[in-house]
Design a protein around this motif. Structure first.
Motif, PDB file in Angstrom:
ATOM      1  N   ALA A  10       0.843  -1.210   0.000  1.00 49.25           N
ATOM      2  CA  ALA A  10       0.000   0.000   0.000  1.00 49.25           C
ATOM      3  C   ALA A  10       0.871   1.251   0.000  1.00 49.25           C
ATOM      4  O   ALA A  10       0.645   2.189   0.751  1.00 49.25           O
ATOM      5  CB  ALA A  10      -0.934  -0.004   1.209  1.00 49.25           C
ATOM      6  N   GLY A  14       0.862   1.005  -5.279  1.00 48.62           N
ATOM      7  CA  GLY A  14      -0.233   0.076  -5.015  1.00 48.62           C
ATOM      8  C   GLY A  14      -1.555   0.799  -4.817  1.00 48.62           C
ATOM      9  O   GLY A  14      -2.601   0.356  -5.310  1.00 48.62           O
ATOM     10  N   ARG A  33       2.149  -5.221   4.363  1.00 47.70           N
ATOM     11  CA  ARG A  33       2.915  -5.846   5.454  1.00 47.70           C
ATOM     12  C   ARG A  33       2.855  -5.026   6.747  1.00 47.70           C
ATOM     13  O   ARG A  33       2.751  -5.558   7.835  1.00 47.70           O
ATOM     14  CB  ARG A  33       4.363  -5.972   4.977  1.00 47.70           C
ATOM     15  N   ARG A  34       2.916  -3.708   6.614  1.00 48.92           N
ATOM     16  CA  ARG A  34       2.976  -2.854   7.818  1.00 48.92           C
ATOM     17  C   ARG A  34       1.612  -2.737   8.493  1.00 48.92           C
ATOM     18  O   ARG A  34       0.580  -2.742   7.825  1.00 48.92           O
ATOM     19  CB  ARG A  34       3.416  -1.442   7.436  1.00 48.92           C
ATOM     20  N   ALA A  43       9.901  10.516  -0.405  1.00 51.61           N
ATOM     21  CA  ALA A  43       9.807  11.400  -1.569  1.00 51.61           C
ATOM     22  C   ALA A  43       9.322  12.784  -1.131  1.00 51.61           C
ATOM     23  O   ALA A  43       8.485  12.907  -0.248  1.00 51.61           O
ATOM     24  CB  ALA A  43       8.858  10.821  -2.597  1.00 51.61           C
ATOM     25  N   GLY A  44       9.896  13.786  -1.799  1.00 55.20           N
ATOM     26  CA  GLY A  44       9.574  15.152  -1.400  1.00 55.20           C
ATOM     27  C   GLY A  44       8.736  15.883  -2.421  1.00 55.20           C
ATOM     28  O   GLY A  44       8.469  17.074  -2.266  1.00 55.20           O
ATOM     29  N   GLN A  97       5.988  12.240   0.978  1.00 56.22           N
ATOM     30  CA  GLN A  97       5.408  10.957   0.573  1.00 56.22           C
ATOM     31  C   GLN A  97       4.345  10.500   1.569  1.00 56.22           C
ATOM     32  O   GLN A  97       3.335   9.908   1.172  1.00 56.22           O
ATOM     33  CB  GLN A  97       6.517   9.904   0.459  1.00 56.22           C
ATOM     34  N   ALA A 119      -0.427  -7.746   6.812  1.00 53.13           N
ATOM     35  CA  ALA A 119      -0.625  -8.912   5.933  1.00 53.13           C
ATOM     36  C   ALA A 119       0.496  -8.914   4.894  1.00 53.13           C
ATOM     37  O   ALA A 119       0.508  -8.097   3.983  1.00 53.13           O
ATOM     38  CB  ALA A 119      -1.981  -8.830   5.247  1.00 53.13           C
ATOM     39  N   GLU A 120       1.445  -9.834   5.093  1.00 50.61           N
ATOM     40  CA  GLU A 120       2.639  -9.864   4.248  1.00 50.61           C
ATOM     41  C   GLU A 120       2.570 -11.028   3.265  1.00 50.61           C
ATOM     42  O   GLU A 120       2.332 -12.171   3.669  1.00 50.61           O
ATOM     43  CB  GLU A 120       3.879 -10.021   5.140  1.00 50.61           C
ATOM     44  N   TRP A 251      12.771  11.602  11.282  1.00 52.84           N
ATOM     45  CA  TRP A 251      12.912  10.468  10.366  1.00 52.84           C
ATOM     46  C   TRP A 251      14.343  10.477   9.839  1.00 52.84           C
ATOM     47  O   TRP A 251      14.854  11.530   9.443  1.00 52.84           O
ATOM     48  CB  TRP A 251      11.924  10.643   9.206  1.00 52.84           C
ATOM     49  N   PHE A 255      20.180   6.059   1.558  1.00 48.78           N
ATOM     50  CA  PHE A 255      19.954   5.556   0.202  1.00 48.78           C
ATOM     51  C   PHE A 255      21.277   5.521  -0.553  1.00 48.78           C
ATOM     52  O   PHE A 255      22.274   6.111  -0.111  1.00 48.78           O
ATOM     53  CB  PHE A 255      18.901   6.383  -0.546  1.00 48.78           C
ATOM     54  N   PRO A 282      17.752   8.447  -6.078  1.00 46.33           N
ATOM     55  CA  PRO A 282      16.540   9.287  -6.092  1.00 46.33           C
ATOM     56  C   PRO A 282      16.769  10.711  -6.607  1.00 46.33           C
ATOM     57  O   PRO A 282      16.034  11.628  -6.228  1.00 46.33           O
ATOM     58  CB  PRO A 282      16.089   9.280  -4.625  1.00 46.33           C
ATOM     59  N   GLY A 285      14.056  13.359  -8.090  1.00 42.82           N
ATOM     60  CA  GLY A 285      12.743  13.018  -7.549  1.00 42.82           C
ATOM     61  C   GLY A 285      11.818  12.362  -8.550  1.00 42.82           C
ATOM     62  O   GLY A 285      10.727  12.839  -8.813  1.00 42.82           O
TER      63      GLY A 285
END
Ligand SMILES: Cc1cc2nc3c(=O)[nH]c(=O)nc-3n(C[C@H](O)[C@H](O)[C@H](O)COP(=O)(O)OP(=O)(O)OC[C@H]3O[C@@H](n4cnc5c(N)ncnc54)[C@H](O)[C@@H]3O)c2cc1C
Length: 498
Positions: A10, A14, A33-34, A43-44, A97, A119-120, A251, A255, A282, A285
């Motif tokens: 998601a 997705g 999954r999360r 992403a900015g 994001q 749900a993974e 956060w 990368f 990245p 962007g």
């Protein structure tokens, strides 16, 4: 069947795909999954073509309300000016994001998308009629669907379970990124400041908050090594000589410049989209944008196949159209990564590149590439707009004034008749359950075609739900009706009355 289509992941790709499928009336379930949305800023921003596709669906205002338009962009840190005549939404929108995902999930909810969290996807079995998807997580379960789309990010489990190769180039550098407070900073921002062993940027993101990015070229971090506040502070101190009082991390992440792409976007009933299909540096962007646009290319095609309107081979055009697009993104981000390396040779190369970028044509070429406004899919047809995204020209219809992108709100194909041609109405009659015929006038003699070009306003266009032109006719010629019927059949299935 538990759903026509199961989407793994998601994230932005997705969720956008789920919305596109629901707009077409497909039953879709998203498994994530999360337990919660990531909350990671990542992403900015979003570029012009992504803003256009959200506008096509009538949800752009939600994003504009929470972001900030920028008048400039960059190629590897070298400034670009966006040409405001190329699109109705020419400027990049700065928006995190996490906000993009929240807005997409709200829209998906309104459309009736089911998102199952914790749900993974752990297993996948395909047969002739569908896929069986095994779910781990809080409540292990099995789902049966006709199709599975892996939108499960760069380390995609679906890609691995489907046995799809992911060739490319490994990382050559490591960057740290974090959203922090910097009480001692007395500059508005710091942009791509180069040092002998790396570079750093500090960008004001929200009032009081800065995004710090530091790049190092002396080591490549292990992918699973956690990124910490201390590492970010040490790295900034090493490059800038101060940490600007860095505190309160919201956060922190890491990368690199690994660039890889799935060899195939489809194996049987399993497909890939977004980062699951391509990863890259990245720079500029582009990643989230490519994923959202993958979803808009795939959504209506998969819906047509699920609803029995088009044959499965329509799905092969998803790979044929979108694989080269991401290939080009990998290419331009490799170039941007090369231009960030420290050292006098790169300094000189950047100077030369910077002196070229001021030329309008070069600036426009790079902007059109980063914004994806110049994409032309390999579609058969003579008209200058075939394969391109349709320009958002103003229209006059019997109902009043409007514009082309508004015609795509319902994600249905449109035959746009700008000359009032009875032959067109007759030709499209056999597809009237799937294709909307719109009669209108264009007041503009010429329409812009990025980068920096234009075409004469056409007499008629067949526009796919993703906004790309499948057939066109010029004002000074009779429409090629057999070619129109061929395009209708290719993209939207056989006529009702052969
Ligand atoms: C530091 C940084 C800055 C960036 N800046 C930009 C930018 O400015 N502009 C831009 O366009 N892009 C940018 N990107 C890239 C962008 O973040 C990604 O391209 C984007 O997130 C891809 O979206 P996605 O939905 O394809 O994948 P993801 O966002 O990775 O989402 C995948 C989802 O799948 C879930 N998942 C994973 N495995 C499973 C499984 N087995 N079963 C179920 N669910 C699963 C994950 O939890 C996740 O929610 C940046 C990336 C980074 C790291």
């Amino acid at each position: 069947m538990d759903a026509d289509v199961v989407i793994a992941g998601a994230g932005p790709t997705g969720l956008m795909l789920a919305c596109e499928l629901r707009l077409a009336g497909v039953d879709v379930a998203v498994v994530e999954r999360r337990a919660d949305r990531t909350g990671e800023a990542r992403a900015g921003g979003m570029h012009s073509r992504t803003l256009e596709v959200l506008d096509q669906r009538g949800v752009l205002d939600r994003f504009l309300a929470l972001g900030e338009l920028q008048s400039v962009g960059h190629f590897s840190g070298i400034w670009l000016d966006f040409d405001e005549s190329e699109s109705r939404h020419p400027l990049p929108l700065m928006i995190t994001q996490s906000t993009i995902e929240r807005l997409l999930e709200e829209w998906a909810g309104e459309l009736g998308v089911r998102v199952r969290r914790s749900a993974e996807v752990t297993g996948l079995h395909q047969d002739e009629s569908g896929v069986t998807v095994e779910l781990g997580g809080d409540e292990p379960a099995t789902l049966r669907a006709r199709w599975l789309v892996g939108c499960d990010g760069g380390r995609s489990t679906v890609r691995k379970l489907a046995g799809i190769d992911f060739p490319g180039t490994p990382a050559t550098m490591t960057a740290l990124i974090g959203d922090v407070e910097l009480p001692d900073l007395d500059e508005e921002y710091i942009w791509a400041r180069r040092r002998p062993d790396g570079e750093f940027s500090v960008i004001g993101f929200e009032p009081g908050w800065y995004r710090v990015i530091t790049s190092a070229y002396d080591r490549v971090a292990d992918r699973d090594e956690p990124a910490t506040f201390e590492q970010l502070r040490d790295s900034l101190t090493r490059l800038a000589g101060t940490d600007y009082g860095m505190r309160n991390p919201r956060w922190i992440s890491r990368f690199g410049d690994a660039a890889r792409q799935a060899a195939r976007y489809r194996v049987g009933r399993a497909l890939l989209a977004g980062d699951a299909a391509h990863i890259h540096f990245p720079a500029g962007g582009q990643g989230l944008n490519v994923g959202v646009q993958d979803a808009v290319n795939l959504g209506w095609k998969l819906a047509s196949v699920v609803l029995g309107r088009a044959p499965e081979r329509l799905l092969d055009t998803y790979h044929d159209e979108r694989h080269p697009v991401a290939e080009r993104v990998l290419h331009n981000t490799r170039a941007q990564s090369a231009l960030t390396r420290p050292g006098p040779q790169t300094d000189a190369l950047r100077d030369v590149f910077g002196s070229l970028i001021v030329f309008d044509d070069v600036n426009r070429h790079l902007c059109a590439m980063l914004t994806a406004l110049d994409i032309r899919y390999p579609i058969d047809g003579d008209h200058a707009l075939v394969g391109r995204r349709v320009p958002d020209a103003d229209l006059k219809t019997s109902g009043g004034v409007g514009r082309i992108h508004e015609l795509l709100r319902d994600a249905r194909p449109v035959l746009l008749d700008l000359r009032g041609d009875a032959e067109l109405a007759e030709a499209v009659r056999d597809w009237s359950d799937r294709v909307d015929l719109v009669e209108a006038r264009s007041e503009d003699e010429h329409w812009p075609v990025p980068p920096g070009s234009e075409v004469a306003a056409p007499a008629a266009l067949l526009i796919r739900p993703d906004g790309h032109v499948a057939w066109g006719a010029d004002l000074d010629a009779r429409p090629d009706i057999p070619a129109l019927r061929q395009a209708l059949t290719t993209w939207f299935g056989p006529p009702r009355r052969p």
